[in-house]
Design a protein around this motif. Sequence first.
Motif, PDB file in Angstrom:
ATOM      1  N   GLY A  25      34.704  29.525  25.877  1.00  0.00           N
ATOM      2  CA  GLY A  25      35.714  30.021  24.955  1.00  0.00           C
ATOM      3  C   GLY A  25      35.304  29.794  23.516  1.00  0.00           C
ATOM      4  O   GLY A  25      34.192  29.329  23.231  1.00  0.00           O
ATOM      5  N   SER A  43      34.016  37.084  28.499  1.00  0.00           N
ATOM      6  CA  SER A  43      35.180  37.968  28.403  1.00  0.00           C
ATOM      7  C   SER A  43      35.605  38.558  29.738  1.00  0.00           C
ATOM      8  O   SER A  43      36.666  39.185  29.822  1.00  0.00           O
ATOM      9  CB  SER A  43      34.899  39.115  27.428  1.00  0.00           C
ATOM     10  N   MET A  46      39.009  37.714  30.700  1.00  0.00           N
ATOM     11  CA  MET A  46      40.012  37.931  29.652  1.00  0.00           C
ATOM     12  C   MET A  46      40.527  39.365  29.694  1.00  0.00           C
ATOM     13  O   MET A  46      39.794  40.294  30.044  1.00  0.00           O
ATOM     14  CB  MET A  46      39.413  37.703  28.251  1.00  0.00           C
ATOM     15  N   GLN A  50      43.214  39.429  24.885  1.00  0.00           N
ATOM     16  CA  GLN A  50      42.699  38.059  24.825  1.00  0.00           C
ATOM     17  C   GLN A  50      41.307  38.029  24.211  1.00  0.00           C
ATOM     18  O   GLN A  50      40.970  37.104  23.461  1.00  0.00           O
ATOM     19  CB  GLN A  50      42.684  37.451  26.225  1.00  0.00           C
ATOM     20  N   LEU A  51      40.502  39.041  24.520  1.00  0.00           N
ATOM     21  CA  LEU A  51      39.161  39.106  23.938  1.00  0.00           C
ATOM     22  C   LEU A  51      39.242  39.305  22.433  1.00  0.00           C
ATOM     23  O   LEU A  51      38.503  38.654  21.670  1.00  0.00           O
ATOM     24  CB  LEU A  51      38.362  40.240  24.584  1.00  0.00           C
ATOM     25  N   SER A 262      42.542  40.299  34.220  1.00  0.00           N
ATOM     26  CA  SER A 262      41.307  40.973  33.828  1.00  0.00           C
ATOM     27  C   SER A 262      41.491  42.433  33.447  1.00  0.00           C
ATOM     28  O   SER A 262      40.673  42.997  32.731  1.00  0.00           O
ATOM     29  CB  SER A 262      40.293  40.890  34.971  1.00  0.00           C
TER      30      SER A 262
END
Length: 356
Positions: A25, A43, A46, A50-51, A262
């Motif tokens: 992270g 990623s 994520m 979130q990315l 995801s």
Amino acid sequence: MRTALTELVGVEHPVVQTGMGWVAGPRLVAGTAEAGGLGILASATMTFEQLEKAIAETKSRTSKPFGVNLRADAMDAEQRIDLLIAEQIRVASFARAPKSDLIAKLKNAGIVVMPSIGAVRHAEKVAAWGADVVIAQGAEAGGHTGSVASTLLIPSVVDAVGIPVIAAGGFFDGRGLAAALSYGAAGIAMGTRFLLTKESTVPDEVKKLYLDRGLDGTVVTKRVDGVPHRVLRTELVEKLERSGIKSLLAAVANAARFKKLSGLSWTTMLREGRSMGKEMSLSQVVMAANTPMLLRAGLVEGRTDAGVLAAGQVVGMLDDLPTCAELIHGIVGQATEILTRLPKEVQADASGTATP
């Protein structure tokens, strides 16, 4: 220490922190970058939003180059690539390389493309597609792994392709970096070693579990997702080894959670699961799609009773939790000392025989 990798990417040292799902992270990536290495943000686990936030946070922590690991088969892969281009991310890494058109798009935007491979034929394929650099991962590595040891895979890949090669699998100190450079590699990549640093967000009790393991503390099992997967020996893994795959209902529930996190479709997840092996039952296919949630349970929630902990064999050589700066500077310092000292200690006589 300057190599083809540092020149290509613009970092100070030829040390790469791999894009470990649930581990790599912003804090770890920025810590690596600030220490002069190449940190890679994971990623695949994520959502797109979130990315976006992770990239912004990483940039708030460091102004130095870093990379992002992507899934080429994600439904929003094009959108993520556009984000990397807009954010001027230096490196895009892949566990499975994208096809040549996506590689070209990244390269045209000035982004270095860095796939990971475990076989010479795969290195040759991604090099032909236009990859800039390749990570050659030997069998000692954690997570999904092949059967060829780093000592054989790395020189084989170096001989086969005309692009820089990064050595991975079993590396943890300056001796390994010096050895990798002698094979012709342009640097080393490490996962487990960076997982066990102060900047890593893995729970302390899980880090202790890693540090307590010896060289026999990992096992390569197909019981997690149908393909060879190097993980820590835990009670859950031993149970899976004895009794087989978890129930279909439990696997489906976990897979549904990962689908939501995801953004992958059921079709993509099941195709990913099916690609792990030809002779797999439905429960095994779902288990393969469910693996990210097993990893999350261990690496994020600290649930060793219900989680899987990917780990390289190198875990048996580790007994400390350095900062990223202490780790990278120590590795580079030791490697530099070795490479400087060896020519003085070992000389070849007229017949070419090395003598101490």
